[in-house]
Design a protein around this motif. Sequence first.
Motif, PDB file in Angstrom:
ATOM      1  N   HIS A 108      47.137  57.221  64.167  1.00  0.00           N
ATOM      2  CA  HIS A 108      46.150  58.280  64.400  1.00  0.00           C
ATOM      3  C   HIS A 108      46.346  58.904  65.774  1.00  0.00           C
ATOM      4  CE1 HIS A 108      42.118  59.905  65.467  1.00  0.00           C
ATOM      5  NE2 HIS A 108      42.124  60.289  64.199  1.00  0.00           N
ATOM      6  N   GLU A 109      46.571  58.083  66.788  1.00  0.00           N
ATOM      7  CA  GLU A 109      46.755  58.585  68.151  1.00  0.00           C
ATOM      8  C   GLU A 109      47.963  59.511  68.247  1.00  0.00           C
ATOM      9  OE1 GLU A 109      47.659  56.941  72.700  1.00  0.00           O
ATOM     10  OE2 GLU A 109      47.120  55.534  71.098  1.00  0.00           O
ATOM     11  N   TYR A 110      49.054  59.133  67.578  1.00  0.00           N
ATOM     12  CA  TYR A 110      50.280  59.931  67.656  1.00  0.00           C
ATOM     13  C   TYR A 110      50.416  60.912  66.492  1.00  0.00           C
ATOM     14  CZ  TYR A 110      51.565  56.942  71.524  1.00  0.00           C
ATOM     15  OH  TYR A 110      51.576  56.302  72.739  1.00  0.00           O
ATOM     16  N   GLN A 111      49.366  61.025  65.683  1.00  0.00           N
ATOM     17  CA  GLN A 111      49.277  62.013  64.603  1.00  0.00           C
ATOM     18  C   GLN A 111      50.438  61.902  63.608  1.00  0.00           C
ATOM     19  OE1 GLN A 111      48.696  65.956  66.286  1.00  0.00           O
ATOM     20  NE2 GLN A 111      47.220  65.187  67.788  1.00  0.00           N
ATOM     21  N   VAL A 112      50.781  60.665  63.274  1.00  0.00           N
ATOM     22  CA  VAL A 112      51.854  60.433  62.304  1.00  0.00           C
ATOM     23  C   VAL A 112      51.221  60.412  60.916  1.00  0.00           C
ATOM     24  CG1 VAL A 112      53.791  58.961  61.641  1.00  0.00           C
ATOM     25  CG2 VAL A 112      53.101  59.113  64.040  1.00  0.00           C
ATOM     26  N   LYS A 113      51.128  61.581  60.321  1.00  0.00           N
ATOM     27  CA  LYS A 113      50.386  61.751  59.078  1.00  0.00           C
ATOM     28  C   LYS A 113      50.952  60.907  57.940  1.00  0.00           C
ATOM     29  CE  LYS A 113      48.552  65.314  55.978  1.00  0.00           C
ATOM     30  NZ  LYS A 113      48.873  64.563  54.731  1.00  0.00           N
ATOM     31  N   GLN A 114      52.267  60.827  57.832  1.00  0.00           N
ATOM     32  CA  GLN A 114      52.879  60.080  56.747  1.00  0.00           C
ATOM     33  C   GLN A 114      52.458  58.608  56.782  1.00  0.00           C
ATOM     34  OE1 GLN A 114      57.175  60.004  56.827  1.00  0.00           O
ATOM     35  NE2 GLN A 114      57.348  59.284  54.729  1.00  0.00           N
ATOM     36  N   THR A 115      52.480  58.004  57.948  1.00  0.00           N
ATOM     37  CA  THR A 115      52.087  56.596  58.083  1.00  0.00           C
ATOM     38  C   THR A 115      50.588  56.428  57.873  1.00  0.00           C
ATOM     39  OG1 THR A 115      53.893  56.220  59.646  1.00  0.00           O
ATOM     40  CG2 THR A 115      52.130  54.591  59.617  1.00  0.00           C
ATOM     41  N   LEU A 116      49.807  57.359  58.413  1.00  0.00           N
ATOM     42  CA  LEU A 116      48.357  57.277  58.258  1.00  0.00           C
ATOM     43  C   LEU A 116      47.962  57.427  56.791  1.00  0.00           C
ATOM     44  CD1 LEU A 116      46.079  56.849  60.304  1.00  0.00           C
ATOM     45  CD2 LEU A 116      45.695  59.307  60.298  1.00  0.00           C
ATOM     46  N   ASP A 117      48.634  58.315  56.077  1.00  0.00           N
ATOM     47  CA  ASP A 117      48.348  58.490  54.648  1.00  0.00           C
ATOM     48  C   ASP A 117      48.684  57.229  53.863  1.00  0.00           C
ATOM     49  OD1 ASP A 117      47.430  61.035  55.061  1.00  0.00           O
ATOM     50  OD2 ASP A 117      49.235  62.042  54.322  1.00  0.00           O
ATOM     51  N   LYS A 118      49.804  56.580  54.220  1.00  0.00           N
ATOM     52  CA  LYS A 118      50.177  55.328  53.537  1.00  0.00           C
ATOM     53  C   LYS A 118      49.138  54.244  53.801  1.00  0.00           C
ATOM     54  CE  LYS A 118      54.390  54.849  55.159  1.00  0.00           C
ATOM     55  NZ  LYS A 118      55.751  54.278  55.383  1.00  0.00           N
ATOM     56  N   ALA A 119      48.670  54.166  55.038  1.00  0.00           N
ATOM     57  CA  ALA A 119      47.651  53.175  55.381  1.00  0.00           C
ATOM     58  C   ALA A 119      46.343  53.467  54.659  1.00  0.00           C
ATOM     59  CB  ALA A 119      47.431  53.158  56.891  1.00  0.00           C
ATOM     60  N   ASP A 120      46.005  54.741  54.557  1.00  0.00           N
ATOM     61  CA  ASP A 120      44.782  55.158  53.875  1.00  0.00           C
ATOM     62  C   ASP A 120      44.843  54.760  52.401  1.00  0.00           C
ATOM     63  OD1 ASP A 120      42.394  56.373  53.180  1.00  0.00           O
ATOM     64  OD2 ASP A 120      43.138  58.428  53.394  1.00  0.00           O
ATOM     65  N   LEU A 121      45.970  55.036  51.762  1.00  0.00           N
ATOM     66  CA  LEU A 121      46.132  54.685  50.348  1.00  0.00           C
ATOM     67  C   LEU A 121      46.069  53.174  50.148  1.00  0.00           C
ATOM     68  CD1 LEU A 121      46.753  55.484  47.427  1.00  0.00           C
ATOM     69  CD2 LEU A 121      49.188  55.434  48.009  1.00  0.00           C
ATOM     70  N   PHE A 122      46.737  52.439  51.050  1.00  0.00           N
ATOM     71  CA  PHE A 122      46.727  50.975  50.938  1.00  0.00           C
ATOM     72  C   PHE A 122      45.301  50.434  51.041  1.00  0.00           C
ATOM     73  CE2 PHE A 122      46.451  46.834  52.915  1.00  0.00           C
ATOM     74  CZ  PHE A 122      47.236  46.062  52.084  1.00  0.00           C
ATOM     75  N   LEU A 123      44.548  50.896  52.034  1.00  0.00           N
ATOM     76  CA  LEU A 123      43.186  50.398  52.232  1.00  0.00           C
ATOM     77  C   LEU A 123      42.277  50.762  51.066  1.00  0.00           C
ATOM     78  CD1 LEU A 123      41.957  50.776  55.928  1.00  0.00           C
ATOM     79  CD2 LEU A 123      42.332  48.706  54.599  1.00  0.00           C
ATOM     80  N   LEU A 152      40.405  58.588  57.462  1.00  0.00           N
ATOM     81  CA  LEU A 152      40.986  57.989  56.259  1.00  0.00           C
ATOM     82  C   LEU A 152      40.181  58.465  55.052  1.00  0.00           C
ATOM     83  CD1 LEU A 152      41.417  54.364  57.673  1.00  0.00           C
ATOM     84  CD2 LEU A 152      43.079  56.233  57.721  1.00  0.00           C
ATOM     85  N   THR A 153      40.547  59.601  54.519  1.00  0.00           N
ATOM     86  CA  THR A 153      39.736  60.286  53.510  1.00  0.00           C
ATOM     87  C   THR A 153      39.586  59.487  52.224  1.00  0.00           C
ATOM     88  OG1 THR A 153      40.496  62.405  54.393  1.00  0.00           O
ATOM     89  CG2 THR A 153      39.455  62.433  52.223  1.00  0.00           C
ATOM     90  N   GLN A 154      40.693  58.960  51.706  1.00  0.00           N
ATOM     91  CA  GLN A 154      40.625  58.222  50.439  1.00  0.00           C
ATOM     92  C   GLN A 154      39.782  56.962  50.585  1.00  0.00           C
ATOM     93  OE1 GLN A 154      44.389  58.055  47.960  1.00  0.00           O
ATOM     94  NE2 GLN A 154      45.299  58.706  49.901  1.00  0.00           N
ATOM     95  N   THR A 155      39.993  56.250  51.675  1.00  0.00           N
ATOM     96  CA  THR A 155      39.223  55.029  51.916  1.00  0.00           C
ATOM     97  C   THR A 155      37.746  55.347  52.070  1.00  0.00           C
ATOM     98  OG1 THR A 155      41.122  53.999  53.002  1.00  0.00           O
ATOM     99  CG2 THR A 155      38.958  53.049  53.457  1.00  0.00           C
ATOM    100  N   LEU A 156      37.450  56.406  52.801  1.00  0.00           N
ATOM    101  CA  LEU A 156      36.047  56.778  53.022  1.00  0.00           C
ATOM    102  C   LEU A 156      35.360  57.114  51.703  1.00  0.00           C
ATOM    103  CD1 LEU A 156      33.784  57.277  55.029  1.00  0.00           C
ATOM    104  CD2 LEU A 156      34.622  59.617  55.305  1.00  0.00           C
TER     105      LEU A 156
END
Length: 216
Positions: A108-123, A152-156
């Motif tokens: 989130h801090e470094y705005q790495v959307k691809q990694t954040l999206d993967k984490a969101d989907l996993f959670l 984390l839109t999907q998780t939320l």
Amino acid sequence: MSAAGKKYDNKDTDLVPEVKRLKSSFEKQDISLVVGGKRLYINKAELMEKSPVFKTMFTADFKEKNALEIQLPDKDLHHFLMFLRCTLDGYDDSINDLNVHFIIPIAHEYQVKQTLDKADLFLSNHYVNRNLGGNACKDIVNGIIEAEKYDLTQTLNTLIDFASRKKFAYISQASDFNAISKRVLHKISMARWQKDIDGNTGKQCTASNGSYEVRN
């Protein structure tokens, strides 16, 4: 022409995007990140491609623009390594229960959307797989707070649905319940209303014949 005298094309203009992506991990490591007192040698171009923050750092008029070494004194080495290995090409590390909560703040801090999206989907899948009954109220509340903070839109959305089906008397007693934003509390209330969830039982307001009960 002998192999020793052969010229090689380093521009990669003939490569398809996927091959170019995979090859990037084997490019010259031209910058080092110092994390926890240890040097991590990274390819600057790949780092810029993954992170808009690093791209700005290396292209705008900042002191890091031409630096060969970047100090990141406030980062935990273990956490940052997990983030890099789940972000940079050439590694097969996956996001899992053990690393996801450490990776999310850095991504989130470094705005790495691809990694954040993967984490969101996993959670999101993690909570869904545990079902409503397998997620305690405190876990849902803490998950909502994390999802709000890191977008984390999907998780939320998953946890808003679960929260709407928990008894209010229980979920409101979770220690950090008051840290949930009014915007999300409103969404929980609307979800409860739209699905006709009884706040006292956590179940749909249906009569014995299966039709919806009308409550005054």
